[in-house]
Design a protein around this motif. Sequence first.
Motif, PDB file in Angstrom:
ATOM      1  N   LYS A  64      47.057  -5.501  59.586  1.00  0.00           N
ATOM      2  CA  LYS A  64      48.411  -5.182  59.121  1.00  0.00           C
ATOM      3  C   LYS A  64      49.484  -5.683  60.079  1.00  0.00           C
ATOM      4  O   LYS A  64      50.420  -6.370  59.665  1.00  0.00           O
ATOM      5  CB  LYS A  64      48.542  -3.673  58.928  1.00  0.00           C
ATOM      6  CG  LYS A  64      49.947  -3.217  58.624  1.00  0.00           C
ATOM      7  CD  LYS A  64      50.032  -1.704  58.566  1.00  0.00           C
ATOM      8  CE  LYS A  64      51.460  -1.253  58.391  1.00  0.00           C
ATOM      9  NZ  LYS A  64      51.570   0.194  58.405  1.00  0.00           N
ATOM     10  N   ASP A  65      49.389  -5.348  61.339  1.00  0.00           N
ATOM     11  CA  ASP A  65      50.429  -5.719  62.304  1.00  0.00           C
ATOM     12  C   ASP A  65      50.541  -7.229  62.467  1.00  0.00           C
ATOM     13  O   ASP A  65      51.647  -7.776  62.510  1.00  0.00           O
ATOM     14  CB  ASP A  65      50.166  -5.057  63.660  1.00  0.00           C
ATOM     15  CG  ASP A  65      50.288  -3.538  63.584  1.00  0.00           C
ATOM     16  OD1 ASP A  65      51.037  -3.052  62.716  1.00  0.00           O
ATOM     17  OD2 ASP A  65      49.628  -2.858  64.378  1.00  0.00           O
ATOM     18  N   LEU A  68      52.150  -8.675  59.180  1.00  0.00           N
ATOM     19  CA  LEU A  68      53.591  -8.422  59.105  1.00  0.00           C
ATOM     20  C   LEU A  68      54.360  -9.296  60.094  1.00  0.00           C
ATOM     21  O   LEU A  68      55.424  -9.842  59.760  1.00  0.00           O
ATOM     22  CB  LEU A  68      53.890  -6.943  59.350  1.00  0.00           C
ATOM     23  CG  LEU A  68      53.470  -5.993  58.230  1.00  0.00           C
ATOM     24  CD1 LEU A  68      53.676  -4.543  58.661  1.00  0.00           C
ATOM     25  CD2 LEU A  68      54.241  -6.285  56.953  1.00  0.00           C
ATOM     26  N   MET A  69      53.838  -9.468  61.299  1.00  0.00           N
ATOM     27  CA  MET A  69      54.522 -10.303  62.291  1.00  0.00           C
ATOM     28  C   MET A  69      54.525 -11.769  61.864  1.00  0.00           C
ATOM     29  O   MET A  69      55.546 -12.454  61.966  1.00  0.00           O
ATOM     30  CB  MET A  69      53.857 -10.151  63.665  1.00  0.00           C
ATOM     31  CG  MET A  69      54.574 -10.909  64.757  1.00  0.00           C
ATOM     32  SD  MET A  69      56.297 -10.414  64.991  1.00  0.00           S
ATOM     33  CE  MET A  69      56.100  -8.771  65.596  1.00  0.00           C
TER      34      MET A  69
END
Length: 122
Positions: A64-65, A68-69
């Motif tokens: 996820k992180d 998103l980045m």
Amino acid sequence: MKKTSRHQSTDFILSIYNIHRDPDHWGPDPHSFNPDRFLGRNMTRLRPCTFFPFSFGSRACIGKDVSLMATKVFLVKLLRMFDVGLLSGGPPKYTDHLSLRISSAINCSFTKTKINFKRFGE
């Protein structure tokens, strides 16, 4: 004598598509594109886990992180180099499969920006 317990199993299906379009959470027109729903002042009225594109809890997406980045970096680079405009046809149409998919073309234009980014060290 050994005691054994019997557990009945129950199948549970969570429809992310329907939760993300529930008028109880998103207002009278949940299908309309309204990014203001995610502004800080509006996020306080949403219940936890009303919007969960990467799932949540112990089985949430581990990427996820990073995802998103990477998306943010891509959008920043794209929007620094181009002015983007929607040409015609209105908002895209979606179909609900295992994941949400766009089923119609998105007609947009990309015009090179006139800003010289080389002077900013690029």
